[in-house]
Structure formats: structure tokens, C-alpha cells
Design a protein around this motif. Structure first.
Motif, PDB file in Angstrom:
ATOM      1  N   GLY A  94       0.790  -1.222   0.000  1.00  0.00           N
ATOM      2  CA  GLY A  94       0.000   0.000   0.000  1.00  0.00           C
ATOM      3  C   GLY A  94       0.830   1.283   0.000  1.00  0.00           C
ATOM      4  O   GLY A  94       0.299   2.367  -0.190  1.00  0.00           O
ATOM      5  N   GLU A  95       2.131   1.171   0.206  1.00  0.00           N
ATOM      6  CA  GLU A  95       3.000   2.345   0.214  1.00  0.00           C
ATOM      7  C   GLU A  95       3.235   2.805  -1.225  1.00  0.00           C
ATOM      8  O   GLU A  95       3.519   2.011  -2.106  1.00  0.00           O
ATOM      9  CB  GLU A  95       4.338   1.997   0.868  1.00  0.00           C
ATOM     10  N   ARG A  96       3.093   4.074  -1.468  1.00  0.00           N
ATOM     11  CA  ARG A  96       3.288   4.612  -2.805  1.00  0.00           C
ATOM     12  C   ARG A  96       4.624   5.336  -2.882  1.00  0.00           C
ATOM     13  O   ARG A  96       5.088   5.907  -1.921  1.00  0.00           O
ATOM     14  CB  ARG A  96       2.169   5.578  -3.161  1.00  0.00           C
ATOM     15  N   VAL A  97       5.189   5.322  -4.061  1.00  0.00           N
ATOM     16  CA  VAL A  97       6.489   5.938  -4.280  1.00  0.00           C
ATOM     17  C   VAL A  97       6.327   7.084  -5.268  1.00  0.00           C
ATOM     18  O   VAL A  97       5.612   6.968  -6.258  1.00  0.00           O
ATOM     19  CB  VAL A  97       7.489   4.898  -4.831  1.00  0.00           C
ATOM     20  N   LYS A  98       7.015   8.189  -5.006  1.00  0.00           N
ATOM     21  CA  LYS A  98       6.985   9.334  -5.912  1.00  0.00           C
ATOM     22  C   LYS A  98       8.169   9.254  -6.859  1.00  0.00           C
ATOM     23  O   LYS A  98       9.250   8.799  -6.483  1.00  0.00           O
ATOM     24  CB  LYS A  98       7.052  10.641  -5.122  1.00  0.00           C
ATOM     25  N   ALA A  99       7.959   9.676  -8.080  1.00  0.00           N
ATOM     26  CA  ALA A  99       9.035   9.669  -9.075  1.00  0.00           C
ATOM     27  C   ALA A  99      10.096  10.704  -8.708  1.00  0.00           C
ATOM     28  O   ALA A  99       9.791  11.771  -8.183  1.00  0.00           O
ATOM     29  CB  ALA A  99       8.470   9.977 -10.441  1.00  0.00           C
ATOM     30  N   ARG A 100      11.357  10.370  -9.001  1.00  0.00           N
ATOM     31  CA  ARG A 100      12.459  11.295  -8.776  1.00  0.00           C
ATOM     32  C   ARG A 100      13.028  11.689 -10.128  1.00  0.00           C
ATOM     33  O   ARG A 100      13.314  10.824 -10.961  1.00  0.00           O
ATOM     34  CB  ARG A 100      13.564  10.646  -7.956  1.00  0.00           C
TER      35      ARG A 100
END
Length: 55
Positions: free
Chosen positions: A18-24
């Protein structure tokens, strides 16, 4: 000394469900990045690409 060597493989850290990652954003020339990834991909999967090209 191994810490000084450039890393060849992409390491994707594990994350909780459920953890979301933001683009770098990546700095550098996009065309150079594409050329490098194509070179790495072809050197690693050359036989597979040749088999797929025959299909």
C-alpha cells in the motif's frame, strides 16, 4: 573498495503493501541515458533479442 565501484544493477528497495512511491527526476542528457540502457540491455539479453527477432 567495492563501495567506490559504480553500481551496474538497479536496486529496488522493498516497500510495505500500500506504500506509494513518488518519481524522482534524473539529471543528465536523456539521449545518453537511453543509449546506455540500450547498450546494457543488449549486452545482457542479446540471445533473447535475436530469438525474438526471428519470430
Amino acid at each position: 573498495m567495492s563501495a567506490l565501484l559504480k553500481q551496474e544493477r538497479l536496486i529496488i528497495p522493498a516497500r510495505k503493501e500500500g506504500e506509494r512511491v513518488k518519481a524522482r527526476p534524473c539529471l543528465g542528457d536523456h539521449e545518453e541515458q537511453l543509449a546506455k540502457v540500450r547498450e546494457m540491455s543488449f549486452s545482457r539479453y542479446e540471445q533473447a533479442y535475436r530469438k525474438l527477432a526471428k519470430v
